[in-house]
Design an enzyme around this catalytic site. Structure first.
Site, short mmCIF file in Angstrom:
data_model
loop_
_atom_site.label_atom_id
_atom_site.label_comp_id
_atom_site.label_asym_id
_atom_site.label_seq_id
_atom_site.Cartn_x
_atom_site.Cartn_y
_atom_site.Cartn_z
N GLY A 66 0.83 -1.20 0.00
CA GLY A 66 0.00 0.00 0.00
C GLY A 66 0.87 1.24 0.00
O GLY A 66 2.07 1.17 0.29
N CYS A 93 5.25 -6.12 1.99
CA CYS A 93 5.56 -4.69 1.95
C CYS A 93 4.77 -3.94 3.03
O CYS A 93 5.04 -4.12 4.21
CB CYS A 93 5.31 -4.15 0.55
SG CYS A 93 6.07 -2.52 0.26
N TYR A 94 3.78 -3.15 2.67
CA TYR A 94 2.97 -2.46 3.68
C TYR A 94 2.31 -3.47 4.61
O TYR A 94 2.20 -3.25 5.83
CB TYR A 94 1.91 -1.59 3.00
CG TYR A 94 1.06 -0.76 3.94
CD1 TYR A 94 1.50 0.47 4.40
CD2 TYR A 94 -0.18 -1.22 4.37
CE1 TYR A 94 0.73 1.24 5.28
CE2 TYR A 94 -0.97 -0.46 5.23
CZ TYR A 94 -0.51 0.76 5.68
OH TYR A 94 -1.29 1.51 6.55
N HIS A 180 8.60 -7.73 -2.74
CA HIS A 180 7.41 -8.14 -3.48
C HIS A 180 7.66 -9.49 -4.18
O HIS A 180 8.21 -9.52 -5.28
CB HIS A 180 7.03 -7.08 -4.51
CG HIS A 180 6.45 -5.84 -3.91
ND1 HIS A 180 5.11 -5.71 -3.62
CD2 HIS A 180 7.04 -4.69 -3.51
CE1 HIS A 180 4.90 -4.53 -3.08
NE2 HIS A 180 6.05 -3.88 -3.00
N GLU A 182 5.50 -11.28 -5.57
CA GLU A 182 4.52 -11.49 -6.64
C GLU A 182 4.98 -10.96 -7.99
O GLU A 182 4.37 -11.28 -9.03
CB GLU A 182 3.18 -10.85 -6.27
CG GLU A 182 3.13 -9.31 -6.29
CD GLU A 182 3.61 -8.65 -5.01
OE1 GLU A 182 3.29 -7.48 -4.79
OE2 GLU A 182 4.31 -9.32 -4.22
N GLY A 235 -20.62 -12.68 -28.75
CA GLY A 235 -19.70 -13.35 -29.66
C GLY A 235 -18.26 -13.24 -29.21
O GLY A 235 -17.38 -13.88 -29.77
N GLY A 236 -17.99 -12.41 -28.19
CA GLY A 236 -16.65 -12.30 -27.64
C GLY A 236 -16.33 -13.49 -26.76
O GLY A 236 -17.19 -14.31 -26.43
N VAL A 237 -15.07 -13.60 -26.35
CA VAL A 237 -14.65 -14.77 -25.59
C VAL A 237 -15.39 -14.88 -24.26
O VAL A 237 -15.78 -15.97 -23.85
CB VAL A 237 -13.12 -14.76 -25.37
CG1 VAL A 237 -12.65 -13.51 -24.64
CG2 VAL A 237 -12.68 -16.01 -24.62
N ASP A 238 -15.63 -13.76 -23.57
CA ASP A 238 -16.24 -13.82 -22.25
C ASP A 238 -17.66 -14.35 -22.30
O ASP A 238 -18.01 -15.30 -21.60
CB ASP A 238 -16.22 -12.43 -21.59
CG ASP A 238 -14.83 -11.84 -21.52
OD1 ASP A 238 -13.86 -12.62 -21.52
OD2 ASP A 238 -14.70 -10.61 -21.48
N SER A 239 -18.49 -13.74 -23.13
CA SER A 239 -19.88 -14.18 -23.19
C SER A 239 -19.98 -15.57 -23.81
O SER A 239 -20.86 -16.36 -23.46
CB SER A 239 -20.74 -13.18 -23.97
OG SER A 239 -20.35 -13.10 -25.33
N LYS A 377 -8.87 -12.92 -17.45
CA LYS A 377 -9.05 -13.27 -18.85
C LYS A 377 -8.31 -14.56 -19.24
O LYS A 377 -8.84 -15.40 -19.96
CB LYS A 377 -8.60 -12.12 -19.74
CG LYS A 377 -8.72 -12.38 -21.23
CD LYS A 377 -10.17 -12.35 -21.71
CE LYS A 377 -10.65 -10.92 -21.84
NZ LYS A 377 -11.98 -10.84 -22.48
#
Length: 521
Positions: A66, A93-94, A180, A182, A235-239, A377
């Protein structure tokens, strides 16, 4: 308005870790790294109470970094009762400083800041560093430092400017690191996180694509019963992945609704119809609503208003269709975790309202089914591949739900939509010809509602510029502008200016996220 999401159900089915967000730029990255270790993670606000944590029964807690100093007035703290729950805690960290400060250690402002690479020396046997070198590079980003560990802790690592770069009280399951783990700049960072997850927390690596599908299918079946469900399909990947998941769960009870709002890319409506009606044999209703959306957007230039208008209009169309389809009570959406975060949470400022999150009306009558709401994603793509969706769907570049409305800067008109559609198609065509489509997260054109002077055929022109945007990214939370070859940019510019009436200039956006966003609006 009910929401069925993987994360809500998965707390009972998967080992899970809570990432407490202290306003860090890396909170989402921590969550991703935990998931990459096949353990479910969820970001929670920093004011979560010990009772709330206990009720959720996580196997571990990670305190994020943070921007503040723990000793300043009004600095973010944490319910100290969390440290007494017997649940392993890792402070980063924080979060490391919150742990030290809250348990009787000392945090002070360092004379020398540590930003960037630092050499870590492991000084004692430690759970986090088992089997790792005693000397290793790590990534630092701090000015304050823990100068004295709390009672009961041993100092396990240090750097030249951080005397307590890592500490632990293994008996109580409490661990802290100033660096960090990550980020990619800490080469052994993922191993350190895995030691926390597997050794300290006893996590089982069950958060897999197969497990996600099985849990999601079960959750949808339990919620829906024998009711009819409609799915907002773009028609996109998510839907598409959301539709495939729900179809796997309930079969013909699912009716997909493709709303053509007139803001699609060139040839997109026809592609959606071909793919889902003919290839997948799904129930599909095609609603042609271009006039309705464009009338609602007439004269609107503020991007937040655009998104909210589009979001509400979508819902009203879905409600009307649902009333005609066996009185459906549920709506499937392809909402992702970044959509939720960017639309604003307690400790994540609102970047923009996604039409399917912040743009939803309060009085909507349909309950939401959002099987991807807790996924990034890359996780969605992996689930799509596991479900057997074709490559051209799974690896399609992201396209915003509001479509070209957020790529026209200013008033949306049919003329500007036609211009942008043609120009954008050329951009994508040249990227594919160059073999760069899969290397890029997104490539598209932006049309500002301004005009610039040009010369064509010895005559003065006064036409629109096209802004070309191409970025690389892993999850859209951060992105870097793509270093496209000059010959590709030249081909795009030449074709757009020569083939698209109304454009006389092409520019290339060289901004990264942050400070910019991927989309312009």
């Amino acid at each position: 308005m009910a929401v069925v999401a993987i994360g809500q159900a998965s707390e009972g089915d998967f080992d899970h870790v809570l990432v407490v967000d202290f306003g860090a730029q890396y909170a989402q990255l921590i969550a991703r790294r935990v998931r990459e270790a096949h353990v479910f993670s969820e970001i929670v606000p920093r004011d979560i109470t010990a009772d709330e944590v206990a009720a959720r029964a996580p196997i571990g807690i990670i305190l994020s970094g943070g921007p503040a100093s723990v000793y300043e007035a009004g600095a973010y703290g944490i319910d100290k009762g969390i440290f007494d729950l017997g649940i392993p805690v890792l402070g980063i960290c924080y979060g490391h400083q919150v742990l030290a400060n809250g348990l009787g250690g000392t945090v002070e402002r360092n004379e020398v800041a540590e930003y960037g690479a630092a050499d870590l020396t492991v000084m004692a046997e430690a759970v986090l560093f088992v089997g790792l070198p005693t000397e290793q590079p790590v990534w630092m980003s701090h000015r304050d430092a823990v100068s004295a560990a709390p009672p009961g802790f041993i100092v396990t690592a240090s750097t030249n400017d951080s005397p307590v770069a890592a500490m632990e009280d293994a008996d109580r399951g409490l661990y802290g690191v100033q660096f960090h783990p990550e980020v990619a700049h800490t080469p052994r960072g993922q191993e350190i996180l895995k030691h926390f997850l597997y050794e300290a927390c006893g996590a089982r690596p069950t958060w897999t694509h197969v497990g996600i599908i099985e849990q999601s299918v079960a959750a949808v079946r339990e919620e829906v019963g024998d009711n009819t469900v409609i799915c907002g399909l773009s028609g996109g990947v998510d839907s598409s992945v959301a539709a495939a998941l729900v179809h796997k769960a309930i079969g013909d009870q699912l009716v997909c609704v493709f709303v053509d709002h007139g803001l699609m890319r060139k040839g997109e409506a026809e592609q959606v119809e071909e793919t889902f009606r003919r290839t997948f044999n799904m129930n599909l209703i095609h609603v042609k609503a271009e006039d309705r959306f464009l009338d609602a957007l007439e004269g609107v230039t503020d991007p937040e208003r655009k998104r909210k208008i589009i979001g509400e209009t979508f819902i009203r169309v879905f409600e009307e269709v649902a009333a005609d389809v066996s009185d459906a009570k549920y709506l499937v959406q392809g909402t992702l975790y970044p959509d939720v975060i960017e639309s604003g949470t307690k400790d994540a400022a609102k970047i923009k309202s996604h039409h399917n999150v912040g743009g939803l009306p309060d009085d909507m009558t349909l309950s939401l089914i959002e099987p991807l709401r807790d996924l990034f994603k890359d996780e969605v793509r992996a689930v799509g591949e596991e479900l057997g969706l074709p490559e051209e769907i799974v690896w399609r570049q992201p396209f915003p739900g509001p479509g070209l409305a957020v790529r026209i800067i200013g008033d949306i008109t049919r003329e500007r939509l036609d211009i942008l559609r043609e120009a954008d198609a050329i951009v994508l065509d040249e990227i594919r010809k160059a073999g760069l489509h899969h290397e890029l997260w997104q490539t598209f054109g932006v049309l500002p509602a301004i005009r610039t002077v040009g010369v064509q055929g010895d005559s003065r022109t006064y036409a629109y510029p096209l802004i070309v945007r191409a970025v690389t990214s892993d999850d859209a939370m951060t992105a870097d502008w793509a270093r496209l070859p000059y010959d590709v940019l030249a081909a795009i510019s030449s074709r757009v200016i020569n083939e698209v009436p109304g454009i006389n200039r092409v520019a290339y956006d060289v901004s990264s996220k942050p400070p910019a966003t991927i989309e312009w609006e």
